[in-house]
Scaffold this motif. Structure first.
Motif, PDB file in Angstrom:
ATOM      1  N   ASP A  31      51.463  27.728  46.238  1.00 40.22           N
ATOM      2  CA  ASP A  31      50.120  27.200  45.979  1.00 40.22           C
ATOM      3  C   ASP A  31      50.124  25.689  45.754  1.00 40.22           C
ATOM      4  N   SER A  32      51.294  25.056  45.867  1.00 37.25           N
ATOM      5  CA  SER A  32      51.371  23.631  45.525  1.00 37.25           C
ATOM      6  C   SER A  32      50.841  22.746  46.646  1.00 37.25           C
ATOM      7  N   GLU A  33      50.409  21.554  46.246  1.00 32.47           N
ATOM      8  CA  GLU A  33      49.923  20.557  47.208  1.00 32.47           C
ATOM      9  C   GLU A  33      51.086  19.767  47.786  1.00 32.47           C
ATOM     10  N   LEU A  34      52.130  19.597  46.962  1.00 26.36           N
ATOM     11  CA  LEU A  34      53.238  18.719  47.349  1.00 26.36           C
ATOM     12  C   LEU A  34      54.502  19.176  46.634  1.00 26.36           C
ATOM     13  N   THR A  35      55.626  19.092  47.325  1.00 22.45           N
ATOM     14  CA  THR A  35      56.919  19.430  46.720  1.00 22.45           C
ATOM     15  C   THR A  35      57.838  18.226  46.802  1.00 22.45           C
ATOM     16  N   PHE A  36      58.392  17.846  45.638  1.00 21.35           N
ATOM     17  CA  PHE A  36      59.329  16.721  45.565  1.00 21.35           C
ATOM     18  C   PHE A  36      60.742  17.297  45.614  1.00 21.35           C
ATOM     19  N   THR A  37      61.505  16.918  46.639  1.00 20.71           N
ATOM     20  CA  THR A  37      62.783  17.595  46.908  1.00 20.71           C
ATOM     21  C   THR A  37      64.009  16.692  46.816  1.00 20.71           C
ATOM     22  N   LYS A  38      63.879  15.526  46.176  1.00 13.22           N
ATOM     23  CA  LYS A  38      65.016  14.584  46.154  1.00 13.22           C
ATOM     24  C   LYS A  38      66.159  15.049  45.241  1.00 13.22           C
ATOM     25  N   HIS A  39      65.850  15.840  44.222  1.00 18.15           N
ATOM     26  CA  HIS A  39      66.908  16.263  43.298  1.00 18.15           C
ATOM     27  C   HIS A  39      67.806  17.313  43.955  1.00 18.15           C
TER      28      HIS A  39
END
Length: 417
Positions: free
Chosen positions: A68-76
């Motif tokens: 359901d998210s708008e954006l996923t931050f995947t740098k970690h």
């Protein structure tokens, strides 16, 4: 293919009908397939009694894949332990993780402004200063670094013992930290002028500067709570023994004017403390609760998070057994018990409503209406537990940090907005 059978799936609302078609039957032509499919009654979900309570593999997979998210931050590249929003514009997030890294990034598109380098251990604390100009980061080994957001430069660093918590002063460039040796530290940034607040050698597990900016409340591993005068350096009140908790402090919060503090502990209790007198004016617990999955019959149901509602005399207490309890401050009675499927990690009230949000070990973010005790909505997308989250000022966005190595931005649009 190893399996000559393939599922043909047709979805009608929430119903799922599966027809198994034998692809090995060479004599079957397109017309035969069409005839077979005609025999399926798409409107009738079937008896289903035998399957009640069971999910098909496809349903489980669909649930796992729901995002359901708008954006996923995947740098970690490891678990994301902490997240915080810049308080002025709410447009920047900072996350810290198990990969010994922290990133400052834009909430709108996930673009990294800069990476905060140089940590030697998991980054467990990440917070913006009151004016959003500085960001402070702390790792488990006790290395604390402060970066200037505008210039993207590190301007200060210091090493303490093992770090438990890190917090900025609400209206000055002053940083506070609690450590495993029981000390609370306070520094002026970037000058580095330092003051320590010493207490018996047990971990300062949680701390918060009160809204007046002159006092701080700190909870300790032995169940003691101390209210410190930041200018004089002395403890104004010490709440201990029967008045204190019978186990380590896990969390604390203060109300809007700082007149009341709510503390939570592994002893299963939340305590309400008057900050002027240092007196305990309320004790809250959910009877008979035990941590879900707990093998130890004696293990109490730890309080994991607490908070005050800004607009109504309500408090929320989140327990490890998955209970969110809403209490009435005026009567100190239990209003609602909101049950979760897994232990709750963190709660946060919206600033100007009676909605309280929770994140839990099942990886789901949920919104609850404290007046009715009913769930408003839930947001899925993480594949492991959510370890931290924060809301923006308008409560239109939630930013989550998870053990699945991701941070996510969820849009909390609701019909009543």
């Amino acid at each position: 293919m190893d399996n000559p059978e393939e599922n043909a799936v047709e979805l009608h609302g929430d119903e799922e009908i599966i027809e198994v078609i034998d692809l090995n039957d060479a004599e079957q032509g397109p017309d035969d397939l069409a005839d077979e499919l005609e025999d399926v009654d798409f409107e009738d979900p079937g008896n289903g009694e035998d399957n009640e309570g069971w999910e098909t593999e496809d349903e489980m997979e669909a649930e796992a894949e729901q995002d359901d998210s708008e954006l996923t931050f995947t740098k970690h590249t490891g678990s994301v332990f902490c997240v915080s929003l810049d308080p002025v514009t709410n447009s920047l997030a900072v996350t810290g993780g198990e990969d010994d890294k922290a990133y400052v990034w834009r909430v709108s598109d996930g673009e990294v402004l800069f990476e905060c380098t140089g940590h030697k251990d998991s980054v467990t604390c990440a917070v913006f200063s009151h004016d959003s100009s500085l960001v402070a980061l702390g790792d488990m080994s006790g290395l604390i670094k402060v970066w200037k957001v505008e210039s993207k430069e590190e301007i200060w660093s210091f090493e303490v013992g093992d770090l438990a918590w890190l917090e900025w002063h609400p209206c000055a460039p002053v940083l506070l930290a609690g450590t495993d040796d029981g000390n609370m530290w306070m520094w002026k940034i970037p000058a580095g002028d330092c003051k320590t607040f010493e207490s018996p050698a047990c971990q300062a597990t949680s701390g918060k500067v009160l809204p007046d900016g002159k006092r701080a409340v700190v909870g300790y591993e032995d169940g003691t709570v101390r209210l410190w005068d930041l200018k004089q350096g002395n403890a104004i009140h010490v709440i201990k023994g029967q008045d204190g908790h019978q186990g380590a402090l896990t969390c604390l919060a203060c109300n809007k004017d700082g007149s009341l503090v709510l503390t939570g502990s592994v002893d299963g209790c939340a305590k309400l403390i008057n900050t002027a007198t240092g007196k305990v004016v309320g004790v809250f617990s959910v009877e008979g609760g035990r941590a879900k999955g707990s093998k130890d019959e004696e293990e109490s149901n730890s309080v994991e998070s607490v908070g005050f509602c800004n607009i109504l005399p309500l408090i929320a207490v989140a327990y490890l057994d998955g209970t969110l309890a809403i209490y009435d401050l005026s009567t100190q009675g239990l209003r609602h018990k909101c049950q979760h499927e897994a232990g709750i990690v963190h709660l946060q009230w919206e600033q100007s409503s009676s909605v309280v949000s929770t994140c839990s070990l099942d990886g789901v973010l949920r919104l609850w209406d404290a007046r009715s005790g009913s769930m408003v909505s839930e947001f899925r997308g993480h594949t492991a537990e959510i370890l931290d989250f924060t809301l923006n000022r308008e409560a239109t966005l939630a930013i989550t940090a998870s053990e699945d190595n991701q941070a996510k931005v969820f849009c909390l649009q609701r019909p009543d907005r």
